[in-house]
Design a protein around this motif. Structure first.
Motif, short mmCIF file in Angstrom:
data_model
loop_
_atom_site.label_atom_id
_atom_site.label_comp_id
_atom_site.label_asym_id
_atom_site.label_seq_id
_atom_site.Cartn_x
_atom_site.Cartn_y
_atom_site.Cartn_z
N VAL A 61 2.63 9.50 -5.91
CA VAL A 61 4.00 9.89 -5.56
C VAL A 61 3.98 10.87 -4.39
O VAL A 61 4.76 10.75 -3.44
N LEU A 64 3.35 9.39 -1.03
CA LEU A 64 4.53 8.74 -0.44
C LEU A 64 5.50 9.76 0.15
O LEU A 64 6.58 9.41 0.62
N THR A 129 -4.19 13.20 -3.09
CA THR A 129 -3.01 12.83 -2.30
C THR A 129 -3.36 12.34 -0.90
O THR A 129 -2.95 11.23 -0.52
N ARG A 133 -3.05 8.44 0.58
CA ARG A 133 -2.18 8.26 1.75
C ARG A 133 -2.85 7.37 2.79
O ARG A 133 -2.18 6.66 3.54
#
Length: 201
Positions: A61, A64, A129, A133
């Motif tokens: 999440v 994004l 993260t 990505r």
């Protein structure tokens, strides 16, 4: 094929680098399980998978660009193991004052295993993260599969480390102080290393 091996190698490196401290938590959980029957082995394993799944979902999440909680506040999750440890110490003091048999159980079920796993791995989100990505969907699925395999390896290592008779006897004898103290220490490290105290001040 080279790209696949590269993805697997990178996933392996990221998991090992961000989960070394989790071996300590797993060892303590398996020691408690062997000494007291709580949490049960399946709860430890399922809790690890559910906790990792939560961390991966949060990282995806965030990848994004939909970060719900700023990174500087994630360290507050360290209060979970601190609270569990303090509760365990309180129970030990109460049992001693009432002349009862003290319990070493701090984490007793699936929900608390998940909570400790997420709290202990909260800092992993900052590593996962940017990785997610940059990965394609296929590479992300490979990475998640590698993580899933390594959780099983980590659980096996924790169970192995927590199976020595001498250590189990020590936990049965002093665990009512030792196990809660370990959880308080883990929580304190999470809070301190996250820098959340500076954000609060």
């Amino acid at each position: 094929m080279t790209r696949l091996l590269g993805t697997i190698g990178a996933a392996f490196g990221v998991f090992v680098g961000t989960n070394i401290d989790d071996i300590i938590v797993l060892t303590v959980l398996f020691l408690s399980s062997r000494a007291n029957g709580k949490p049960r082995r399946w709860q430890i394993i399922a809790g690890q998978y559910a906790g990792l799944g939560t961390l991966i979902a949060a990282s995806a999440v965030a990848a994004l660009g939909l970060t719900v909680v700023p990174d500087r506040w994630v360290g507050l999750l360290g209060l979970v193991p601190i609270a569990l440890g303090l509760w365990g110490l309180t129970q030990a003091v109460r049992a001693r004052s009432d002349d009862e048999e003290p319990s070493t159980v701090v984490v007793s079920g699936l929900a608390s295993v998940v909570a400790v796993t997420v709290a202990n791995g909260a800092d992993n989100i900052s590593a996962y993260t940017p990785m997610f990505r940059t990965l394609s969907v296929a590479d992300s699925l490979v990475t998640v599969a590698v993580f899933a395999i390594l959780v099983a390896v980590w659980c096996a290592a924790g169970a192995r480390l927590g199976s020595h008779r001498g250590v189990i006897e020590t936990v049965q004898r002093f665990g009512h102080w030792l196990v809660p103290a370990v959880f308080v220490a883990i929580g304190a490290v999470i809070v301190i290393e996250s820098g959340v105290i500076g954000s609060l001040v």
